[in-house]
Structure formats: structure tokens, C-alpha cells
Design an enzyme around this catalytic site. Structure first.
Site, PDB file in Angstrom:
ATOM      1  N   GLY A   1       0.818  -1.207   0.000  1.00  0.00           N
ATOM      2  CA  GLY A   1       0.000   0.000   0.000  1.00  0.00           C
ATOM      3  C   GLY A   1       0.851   1.256   0.000  1.00  0.00           C
ATOM      4  O   GLY A   1       0.563   2.223  -0.721  1.00  0.00           O
ATOM      5  N   ASP A   2       1.903   1.270   0.811  1.00  0.00           N
ATOM      6  CA  ASP A   2       2.821   2.401   0.830  1.00  0.00           C
ATOM      7  C   ASP A   2       3.498   2.590  -0.521  1.00  0.00           C
ATOM      8  O   ASP A   2       3.645   3.716  -1.010  1.00  0.00           O
ATOM      9  CB  ASP A   2       3.903   2.178   1.892  1.00  0.00           C
ATOM     10  CG  ASP A   2       3.422   2.494   3.301  1.00  0.00           C
ATOM     11  OD1 ASP A   2       2.611   3.424   3.454  1.00  0.00           O
ATOM     12  OD2 ASP A   2       3.857   1.810   4.236  1.00  0.00           O
ATOM     13  N   SER A   3       3.937   1.480  -1.109  1.00  0.00           N
ATOM     14  CA  SER A   3       4.672   1.573  -2.370  1.00  0.00           C
ATOM     15  C   SER A   3       3.786   2.088  -3.498  1.00  0.00           C
ATOM     16  O   SER A   3       4.222   2.901  -4.323  1.00  0.00           O
ATOM     17  CB  SER A   3       5.251   0.199  -2.734  1.00  0.00           C
ATOM     18  OG  SER A   3       6.184  -0.220  -1.758  1.00  0.00           O
TER      19      SER A   3
END
Length: 404
Positions: free
Chosen positions: A176-178
Site C-alpha cells: 500500500g505504501d509503495s
């Protein structure tokens, strides 16, 4: 700020741009890494003494993790306390001579520190600002904290990962962060392109007080969920966890071989399925009219997977992959880190590169992932691994004095 006299770099097209990164962990720093990979000068502002908390994640030796070194490669580290006037003033002086600001604090945090949109516009009316947060800058949940684990659940991904008879699992990386980082980097490049277009047309700039790039972690995840919501809206179909399969597509799964390792085979295309079945000695399945289309194959997915695994179980992984490659059936091994380091495809495109890094007091050649996408046939050389905390503070502040 970008200099029109800077010579264009054919390999690193963002050379000449300066980006200030305010943020911790993975999402915004991933965006900064992508920009640095392609030539931007990324100045990472970190808290004195402790720095980005990512420095301690998966730390096995020394004082800076390889996770930090990877996500923050090619950046300059400046240690400043943004809660103090001196730190705030230094950042504003830097932003006055920069092209973009990248931040991932909870909405309202920068405002409290005197780095609100009006102030940013005053110091640099052409500044492109990208904000990454859990739920975005607006809406009833905008002030809530949240990490990628929560965003992946809220965005619909977590419910689809794992086996149907077990609680939802999680992908083994902070996906999700990436994804949010990719969107933030794209947003900055889009903003810079818009800025240049407005300059060319002699139109007024759109400053931070009018527009910013707003990336919410859960929305970044949601945007990757394909037809999850349309399927429900149109057909009342709720997607379910299917383990190694992809719902509605068959046969496509991981299959264990006789040497206790597995392969992934995607034999689900109509024009591939028959060849796949003949390769494994199941002409009866290849000629079955009920299996000619994907819907029929999905209905009999357990039968197909059993037939395939019966064949793979009797062979080594190398034998399985050789037979499927010869037949033109998409397939591949399930790799772990040593496999990647030894693979000729990765090597051919310079997708693994070694850099010297201090690992717990001694220098060691460490493998890092290459630069994606390629601008040609091979990866660009990777930048130096993420810097030590505050390594560039004096140099950056001295350069600011020289630029005034």
C-alpha cells in the site's frame, strides 16, 4: 530550483530538479526514491538524533537498516527540528529554491509548524506539493492516523489475500505504501509538466494555496482493485479469497514439484489451455468442449489443479519448467532472494547492483534492486545507498547561503 541553464541529462531526465522530502517510513520516501533514481536532487529532512524511524526497521546490525538504505538511496540527509523556528526557517529557505515538496505527515501537522499552504505560496508560488496521508486531506476520516496495513484492509485488498477458510493474510511487503509512493511521484512529475506548460504559455502559476497532489493510502490501494466494486455494483458479486488462484481465472496457480519446490503456471488463456493439457498428458481435458472457455474451466478448477499437480509432482522443477517453456505455456519458478541474485535475466538488465555499505562497523558489498523503468536496455546505475543521519546538513545549508 530548476535552472534553465542546466544541461539535459540523456540518462536521468529529472536532473536539475530539487525536491524537499518531509516524511518518514515508506510511502513518501518511495516517491522521493523514484525521483532521485532519475536525477532529481532529493533533500530529505529528518529529525535530529532519531531521524526517520525506518532506519530501525529490520535492523540486524549497525544503526541504519538496509530497508532505509534502499528506500532512501540517492538522497541527501539534513537534520532539522521543524518545531523550532530555526528549522522552519531553514526549510522555507530551501523550499524557496526548490521545485517540489513531498510530505506524509498527518493533515494539519505542517500548518501547526508554520508551513501552511499560504506560507509555501509566499516563498515559492510555483512549488509543486505532494501530500501523502492515510485517508487524504479532506473527508470525515482525514485526521485519523493510519499505516499501509490499515489502508490495505480499508481499500479492499486484505480481504482477497489468503485461503478462503482462514483469516485474511497480508502481502509480505508494504504494498500500500509503495503504490501510494508511485502515485505521489507521478503527481509531482505531472505538476512539474503543468508548470512548464504554463510558463511556455505565459499563464499564471498554480501555487500550493490553490492545488496540491493529494494521495491517500487507501485510495491508492483501492485504485488497484480492478473490478471489485463494479462486479458488485453490476452483478451483486462479492469477490472472495482464493489462495494462489485468481477468482474467475483457471487454471492459474502454484503447483508443487517432486523436489519440494513450487512453480507458478498460468495456462488460463483459451489458446493456451489445450496445449497445456496435452503437455501434461491430458488430451481428454484438452478436447473437452466444456473447458474451451474460461467460465467452464473455473467451474472445474479443482479437477484441473489436481490433474496439473499430479503431473508436476512426478517431475523436478527444472523438468516442469523446461517442458512448459518448450510448449509455450507461461510459467516460472517461485524465487527467494538467492535465486534472484543468481538469475541471468536479472543480471542481463543490471537489475541487481552492488554498492559498498557500512554494515555494523565494516564495509560490505550489498546487492540493491536496479532502477525501474529502464530508459534503454539496462538499468541506470543505482545511486548511493540512503545516507547517514544528517550527513549533508552542513553542505546543504552552506549551499543555500551561496545561492542567496
Amino acid at each position: 530550483m530548476s535552472d534553465p541553464d542546466v544541461r539535459l541529462d540523456r540518462d536521468r531526465p529529472l536532473a536539475g530538479l530539487r525536491v524537499v522530502e518531509l516524511g518518514n517510513f515508506i510511502a513518501a520516501p518511495t516517491a522521493g526514491r523514484l525521483l532521485a533514481d532519475f536525477g532529481a536532487e532529493v533533500v530529505k529532512i529528518e529529525r535530529p538524533r532519531t531521524g526517520d524511524e525506518l532506519r530501525n526497521w529490520r535492523l540486524y546490525a549497525g544503526d541504519t537498516s538496509m530497508l532505509f538504505r534502499t528506500i532512501n538511496r540517492g538522497k541527501r540527509s539534513v537534520a532539522l527540528d521543524l518545531k523550532e523556528p530555526e528549522g522552519r526557517d531553514a526549510v522555507l529557505a530551501l523550499l524557496a529554491r526548490s521545485d517540489a515538496l513531498l510530505e506524509n505527515f498527518r493533515p494539519g501537522t505542517l500548518d501547526r509548524w508554520g508551513l501552511d499552504a499560504a506560507t509555501l505560496t509566499r516563498v515559492n508560488p510555483e512549488l509543486v506539493v505532494a501530500r501523502v496521508s492515510a485517508y487524504g486531506q479532506t473527508g470525515p476520516m482525514s485526521r485519523r492516523p493510519g499505516f499501509a496495513a490499515v489502508a490495505e484492509a480499508f481499500g479492499g485488498m486484505r480481504e482477497l489475500v489468503g485461503e478462503a477458510d482462514r483469516p485474511p493474510a497480508r502481502v509480505g511487503v508494504s504494498i500500500g505504501d509503495s503504490i501510494a509512493g508511485l502515485y505521489a511521484a507521478f503527481g509531482i512529475v505531472m505538476g512539474l509538466f503543468d508548470r512548464e506548460q504554463r510558463r511556455r504559455l505565459s499563464q499564471p502559476a498554480v501555487g500550493p494555496d490553490e492545488r496540491h497532489v493529494d494521495v491517500a493510502l487507501h485510495e491508492a490501494v483501492f485504485s488497484m482493485m480492478e473490478s471489485l466494486v463494479p462486479d458488485y455494483s453490476a452483478y451483486d458479486v462479492l469477490r472472495e479469497r482464493t489462495g494462489g488462484r485468481m477468482e474467475g481465472i483457471a487454471p492459474s496457480n502454484a503447483y508443487q514439484c517432486g523436489d519440494d519446490v513450487s512453480v507458478v503456471v498460468a495456462g488460463n488463456a483459451d489458446n493456451i489451455f489445450g496445449t497445456f493439457m496435452r503437455t501434461i498428458g491430458r488430451d481428454d481435458l484438452a478436447d473437452d468442449p466444456d473447458l474451451a472457455r474460461n467460465a467452464g474451466r473455473w467451474a472445474r478448477r479443482d479437477e484441473l489443479d489436481a490433474a496439473i499437480e499430479s503431473w508436476t509432482h512426478a517431475r523436478t522443477r527444472a523438468e516442469v519448467l523446461a517442458a512448459l517453456e518448450e510448449a509455450g505455456v507461461p510459467s516460472g519458478p517461485i524465487y527467494v532472494a538467492p535465486d534472484i541474485l543468481d538469475d541471468p535475466q536479472y543480471a542481463a538488465r543490471d537489475m541487481v547492483q552492488y554498492r559498498s555499505v557500512d554494515v555494523g562497523g565494516s564495509d560490505r558489498e550489498v546487492a540493491f534492486p536496479g532502477v525501474v523503468p529502464l530508459l534503454g536496455e539496462r538499468s541506470l546505475p543505482v545511486n548511493d545507498p540512503g545516507p547517514d543521519l544528517g550527513a549533508d546538513t552542513e553542505a546543504v545549508l552552506a549551499e543555500l547561503e551561496d545561492e542567496r
